[in-house]
Design a protein around this motif. Sequence first.
Motif, PDB file in Angstrom:
ATOM      1  N   LEU A  70       0.733  -1.281  -0.118  1.00  0.00           N
ATOM      2  CA  LEU A  70       0.295   0.090   0.648  1.00  0.00           C
ATOM      3  C   LEU A  70       0.834   1.800  -0.059  1.00  0.00           C
ATOM      4  N   GLY A  71       1.930   1.062   0.840  1.00  0.00           N
ATOM      5  CA  GLY A  71       2.584   2.684   0.641  1.00  0.00           C
ATOM      6  C   GLY A  71       3.327   2.369  -0.760  1.00  0.00           C
ATOM      7  N   TYR A  72       3.246   0.930  -2.097  1.00  0.00           N
ATOM      8  CA  TYR A  72       3.815   2.035  -3.240  1.00  0.00           C
ATOM      9  C   TYR A  72       2.646   2.291  -3.875  1.00  0.00           C
ATOM     10  N   GLY A  73       1.798   1.553  -3.886  1.00  0.00           N
ATOM     11  CA  GLY A  73       0.635   2.038  -4.103  1.00  0.00           C
ATOM     12  C   GLY A  73       0.268   3.419  -4.020  1.00  0.00           C
ATOM     13  N   ALA A  74       0.280   4.178  -2.350  1.00  0.00           N
ATOM     14  CA  ALA A  74       0.126   5.435  -2.623  1.00  0.00           C
ATOM     15  C   ALA A  74       0.873   6.126  -3.525  1.00  0.00           C
ATOM     16  N   GLY A  75       2.578   5.508  -3.904  1.00  0.00           N
ATOM     17  CA  GLY A  75       3.561   6.633  -4.530  1.00  0.00           C
ATOM     18  C   GLY A  75       2.819   6.570  -5.922  1.00  0.00           C
ATOM     19  N   VAL A  76       2.094   5.164  -6.931  1.00  0.00           N
ATOM     20  CA  VAL A  76       1.688   5.264  -7.955  1.00  0.00           C
ATOM     21  C   VAL A  76       0.473   6.073  -7.936  1.00  0.00           C
ATOM     22  N   LEU A  77      -0.774   6.389  -7.144  1.00  0.00           N
ATOM     23  CA  LEU A  77      -1.440   7.556  -6.949  1.00  0.00           C
ATOM     24  C   LEU A  77      -1.248   9.231  -6.481  1.00  0.00           C
ATOM     25  N   MET A  78       0.036   9.526  -6.356  1.00  0.00           N
ATOM     26  CA  MET A  78       0.635  10.321  -6.283  1.00  0.00           C
ATOM     27  C   MET A  78       1.392  10.555  -7.569  1.00  0.00           C
ATOM     28  N   THR A 103      16.100   2.396 -12.121  1.00  0.00           N
ATOM     29  CA  THR A 103      14.452   3.150 -12.197  1.00  0.00           C
ATOM     30  C   THR A 103      14.703   4.441 -12.182  1.00  0.00           C
ATOM     31  N   VAL A 104      13.417   5.302 -12.959  1.00  0.00           N
ATOM     32  CA  VAL A 104      13.440   6.628 -13.872  1.00  0.00           C
ATOM     33  C   VAL A 104      13.133   7.525 -13.023  1.00  0.00           C
ATOM     34  N   ASN A 105      14.035   9.283 -12.896  1.00  0.00           N
ATOM     35  CA  ASN A 105      14.049  10.134 -12.365  1.00  0.00           C
ATOM     36  C   ASN A 105      14.306  10.073 -11.398  1.00  0.00           C
ATOM     37  N   THR A 106      15.434   8.909 -11.330  1.00  0.00           N
ATOM     38  CA  THR A 106      16.076   9.349  -9.552  1.00  0.00           C
ATOM     39  C   THR A 106      16.757  10.186  -9.253  1.00  0.00           C
ATOM     40  N   GLY A 107      16.186  10.572  -7.662  1.00  0.00           N
ATOM     41  CA  GLY A 107      16.467  11.596  -7.495  1.00  0.00           C
ATOM     42  C   GLY A 107      15.937  13.600  -7.639  1.00  0.00           C
ATOM     43  N   ASN A 108      14.493  13.172  -9.140  1.00  0.00           N
ATOM     44  CA  ASN A 108      13.570  14.041  -9.203  1.00  0.00           C
ATOM     45  C   ASN A 108      13.576  15.445  -8.205  1.00  0.00           C
ATOM     46  N   ALA A 110       9.542   6.112  -9.933  1.00  0.00           N
ATOM     47  CA  ALA A 110       9.739   5.016  -9.503  1.00  0.00           C
ATOM     48  C   ALA A 110      10.608   5.282  -8.489  1.00  0.00           C
ATOM     49  N   ASP A 111      11.545   5.420  -8.152  1.00  0.00           N
ATOM     50  CA  ASP A 111      12.573   5.825  -6.991  1.00  0.00           C
ATOM     51  C   ASP A 111      12.334   6.352  -5.342  1.00  0.00           C
ATOM     52  N   ALA A 112      11.326   7.143  -6.134  1.00  0.00           N
ATOM     53  CA  ALA A 112       9.894   8.077  -4.509  1.00  0.00           C
ATOM     54  C   ALA A 112       9.000   6.434  -4.407  1.00  0.00           C
ATOM     55  N   ARG A 113       8.287   5.752  -5.408  1.00  0.00           N
ATOM     56  CA  ARG A 113       7.606   4.504  -5.185  1.00  0.00           C
ATOM     57  C   ARG A 113       7.988   4.059  -4.065  1.00  0.00           C
TER      58      ARG A 113
END
Length: 331
Positions: free
Chosen positions: A253-261, A322-327, A265-268
């Motif tokens: 669900l933590g990963y899912g919250a990142g998807v919804l926001m 990952t994509v956009n690491t550190g953005n 990918a690195d932040a998810r």
Amino acid sequence: MVNENSGDVDGAVQSEKIDKDSRIAVLFFPVLILLGGLCGMLLPQAFVGLAGWINPLLMIIMFCMGLTLTLPDFALVVKNPLPVLGGVVAQFVVMPSAGWLVATVLHLDPALAAGLILVGCAPGGTASNVVSYLARGNVALSVAMTSVSTLIAPALTPLLALWLAGQYMPVDAGSMALSVVQIVLIPVVLGIAIRMVLNRLVTKVTGVLPWISVLAITVVVTIIVAGSSQAIMNAGLLVLVAVILHNGLGLLLGYGAGVLMRVPADARRTMAIEVGMQNSGLAGGLAKQYFTPEAALPAAVFSVWHNLSGAMIAAYWRRKKTVNTGNLADK
């Protein structure tokens, strides 16, 4: 002739050494926790009398965490608050709710149910930052989420415990809040203040801090397991199932919250780790102090399992780009 880049090189070498020490500490963490748990199970009488050490050891862990933080670590909260605050909200919504849900579905005994819910009400785990680093997550976001969740824990942890765990056992929210302030807030703030004043000196010993925390939490788990050894014999398998489900729901669900926001990918990955990994040492200490030794059992098991699952998920994600690491840190 002085090399102008020597300072940068020394800093890079120091940073690399710290990263290496942190990686080793986290990878050995589950092994040490498991050994500590076995000692508590096999030799309970040797550790039961050390229950008074739990809170001081937790304070040492929180102080070490404070020493690793600097004011720039909180910059992300100002620059891009949405993922930080969204992640912290997910932390304090997902894990307490998941703990209550698992306890209800598995029909846990009141003490075990209260203990599992209290784990969910705790702030993010102290090892989550390095696990996020190993998983190629967004480390800046990880540090910010851990810091914010820890600093607001004195308010939210007792209130959530009163609301959810109070259905199973009496909860003295006021006294619990005071304990969290003493165990968490004061040591962390003191560590941050000392880092600000003695930054150069603290930086030299930063690589040792993960080991101090690892050893301290190992002793805490050993003491908690020793006090719950009989309960482990009676309900160990059921508690393990409950902990695996609780941790798994947090990661998912933590990963899912990142998807919804719609964060990168690195932040998810970071949000999954931060939500799924709890400060189970704090939860165990509070459970033992305010509930019963049996109520501390879920926290002891969680201490072992979430580091094992964290190490496994980090190894898996580390092999995937990952994509956009550190953005997030740059926005």
